[in-house]
Design an enzyme around this catalytic site. Structure first.
Site, PDB file in Angstrom:
ATOM      1  N   ALA A  33       0.927  -1.190  -0.109  1.00 29.15           N
ATOM      2  CA  ALA A  33       0.124  -0.132  -0.035  1.00 29.15           C
ATOM      3  C   ALA A  33       0.880   1.242  -0.235  1.00 29.15           C
ATOM      4  O   ALA A  33       0.842   1.975   0.689  1.00 29.15           O
ATOM      5  CB  ALA A  33      -0.860  -0.070   1.254  1.00 29.15           C
ATOM      6  N   HIS A  35       3.120   4.552  -0.734  1.00 30.52           N
ATOM      7  CA  HIS A  35       2.904   6.115  -0.887  1.00 30.52           C
ATOM      8  C   HIS A  35       4.106   6.751  -1.173  1.00 30.52           C
ATOM      9  O   HIS A  35       5.221   6.136  -1.066  1.00 30.52           O
ATOM     10  CB  HIS A  35       2.030   6.695   0.171  1.00 30.52           C
ATOM     11  CG  HIS A  35       2.507   6.264   1.500  1.00 30.52           C
ATOM     12  ND1 HIS A  35       3.633   6.862   1.747  1.00 30.52           N
ATOM     13  CD2 HIS A  35       2.201   5.466   2.621  1.00 30.52           C
ATOM     14  CE1 HIS A  35       3.938   6.508   3.281  1.00 30.52           C
ATOM     15  NE2 HIS A  35       2.994   5.553   3.524  1.00 30.52           N
ATOM     16  N   HIS A  38       6.931   6.025   1.310  1.00 32.33           N
ATOM     17  CA  HIS A  38       7.835   4.702   0.998  1.00 32.33           C
ATOM     18  C   HIS A  38       8.848   5.028  -0.048  1.00 32.33           C
ATOM     19  O   HIS A  38      10.091   4.552  -0.268  1.00 32.33           O
ATOM     20  CB  HIS A  38       6.931   3.459   0.567  1.00 32.33           C
ATOM     21  CG  HIS A  38       6.116   3.071   1.641  1.00 32.33           C
ATOM     22  ND1 HIS A  38       4.821   3.237   1.661  1.00 32.33           N
ATOM     23  CD2 HIS A  38       6.230   2.300   2.714  1.00 32.33           C
ATOM     24  CE1 HIS A  38       4.164   2.481   2.689  1.00 32.33           C
ATOM     25  NE2 HIS A  38       4.991   2.111   3.522  1.00 32.33           N
ATOM     26  N   GLY A 148      11.337   4.876   7.976  1.00 35.47           N
ATOM     27  CA  GLY A 148      10.849   6.317   8.015  1.00 35.47           C
ATOM     28  C   GLY A 148      10.795   6.893   9.509  1.00 35.47           C
ATOM     29  O   GLY A 148      10.487   6.060  10.502  1.00 35.47           O
ATOM     30  N   VAL A 177       7.345  11.989   5.131  1.00 37.68           N
ATOM     31  CA  VAL A 177       6.663  12.782   3.866  1.00 37.68           C
ATOM     32  C   VAL A 177       5.280  13.455   4.185  1.00 37.68           C
ATOM     33  O   VAL A 177       4.655  12.334   4.883  1.00 37.68           O
ATOM     34  CB  VAL A 177       6.969  11.912   2.654  1.00 37.68           C
ATOM     35  CG1 VAL A 177       6.282  12.611   1.472  1.00 37.68           C
ATOM     36  CG2 VAL A 177       8.439  11.722   2.585  1.00 37.68           C
ATOM     37  N   SER A 186       0.658   7.756   5.182  1.00 41.71           N
ATOM     38  CA  SER A 186       0.584   6.443   5.939  1.00 41.71           C
ATOM     39  C   SER A 186      -0.384   5.817   5.128  1.00 41.71           C
ATOM     40  O   SER A 186      -1.445   6.287   4.469  1.00 41.71           O
ATOM     41  CB  SER A 186       0.056   6.802   7.429  1.00 41.71           C
ATOM     42  OG  SER A 186      -0.676   5.432   7.771  1.00 41.71           O
ATOM     43  N   ARG A 188      -2.394   3.747   6.207  1.00 40.76           N
ATOM     44  CA  ARG A 188      -3.883   3.973   6.656  1.00 40.76           C
ATOM     45  C   ARG A 188      -4.553   5.039   6.127  1.00 40.76           C
ATOM     46  O   ARG A 188      -5.727   4.971   6.523  1.00 40.76           O
ATOM     47  CB  ARG A 188      -3.584   3.706   8.148  1.00 40.76           C
ATOM     48  CG  ARG A 188      -3.270   2.488   8.799  1.00 40.76           C
ATOM     49  CD  ARG A 188      -3.040   2.293  10.157  1.00 40.76           C
ATOM     50  NE  ARG A 188      -2.822   0.906  10.663  1.00 40.76           N
ATOM     51  CZ  ARG A 188      -1.403   0.648  10.782  1.00 40.76           C
ATOM     52  NH1 ARG A 188      -0.396   1.473  10.523  1.00 40.76           N
ATOM     53  NH2 ARG A 188      -1.195  -0.555  11.319  1.00 40.76           N
TER      54      ARG A 188
END
Ligand code: PAF
Length: 283
Positions: A33, A35, A38, A148, A177, A186, A188
């Protein structure tokens, strides 16, 4: 970009790479997932190393809340597209629980780190993180691994595990970020409604308020209470904690002293979604 699903194949491939060349291997562990947070880790690894490995594995051992695990967002195709574009060389995405076969877990002394802040509210979480990162480090054996700063306590735990297990791996912390609104990125966040996504921007706004107003000699308790009260005023939101800590020991800081570096760490519920954030302040 290579994509591998088998533990044994990945281990053999990377062993050959290390033996046949003196390539520096960078590693970014993820739960998918993906973003831009990452992707910033992947780009940093690509810049620092000759070969970048990214793992994608939603690790059941680190979820203390079953519904959080069941609802964790997954978009494998999009993840692969983003990683390819970012310059990743190898994606390791172990299937099922194969990665934990014949592995009971890595037992270590957390020096209490697993009982405070995130550890207090997420029992067993850090043991689960240690287990998966230990296994991934064994398989990938990178020179550098990237994490992170948003998961600041996780970073401290991973540094401790790396030292305890004698892994010769440099742990690199990369900056948070943020969305345009200031909300920390995140996976989530994908589960937030439009209204929750807007409300959640208040977390970083309040952290910035603290950054601007907190000064040497101040007691941190009143700022902590201020954060909790302001979050409480927003519909659907509730703060779990707001703590001021030493950036190295993570010990609680009650009064701000000259020449100190502290981190303000917060956890906030936005409906059923739990978000964390932090800010480092230097005095
Ligand atoms: O930070 C994360 O996404 C996870 O905790 C990690 C480090 C990939 C381990 O599953």
């Amino acid at each position: 970009m290579k994509v591998m699903y088998s533990v044994a194949d990945t281990q053999t491939y990377l062993q050959n790479l290390r033996v046949k060349s003196d390539m520096k291997i960078g590693f970014v562990p993820t739960m998918g997932a993906l973003h831009d947070g990452h992707i910033s880790l992947v780009k940093q690894s690509v810049e620092d190393n000759d070969f970048t490995v990214v793992s994608i594995f939603v690790n059941p051992r680190q979820f203390n809340d079953k519904s959080d695990f069941d609802n964790y967002p997954i978009d494998h195709e999009k993840d692969l597209e983003m990683l390819n574009k970012a310059g990743c060389d190898l994606v390791f995405s172990p299937s099922g629980n194969n990665i934990f076969e014949n592995f009971d877990g890595f037992k270590m002394d957390f020096n209490g780190l697993d009982e405070i802040y995130e550890g207090e509210f997420r029992p067993g979480h850090f043991q689960g993180v240690v287990d998966i990162v230990y296994r991934l480090f064994e398989i990938v054996q990178p020179h550098k691994a990237y994490f992170g700063q948003k998961d600041f306590q996780q970073l401290a735990v991973i540094r401790l595990m790396t030292k305890t297990a004698n892994f010769d791996i440099e742990i690199i912390s990369c900056p948070i970020v943020r969305e345009n609104s200031g909300l920390a990125m995140s996976s989530r966040n994908l589960r937030l409604s439009k209204e929750q996504f807007q409300s959640a921007a208040n977390i970083s706004k309040l952290l910035n308020y603290i950054a601007i107003n907190l000064k040497v000699g101040d007691d941190t308790d009143s700022y902590s209470q201020y954060f909790i009260d302001e979050i409480e005023k927003i519909s659907d939101m509730k703060a779990e904690y707001c703590v001021f800590c030493n950036t190295v020991s993570l010990d609680l800081i009650k009064k701000i002293t000259k020449n100190s570096e502290i981190i303000v760490c917060v956890a906030v519920w936005c409906g059923k979604i739990r978000l964390i954030d932090n800010i480092i302040l230097v005095f």
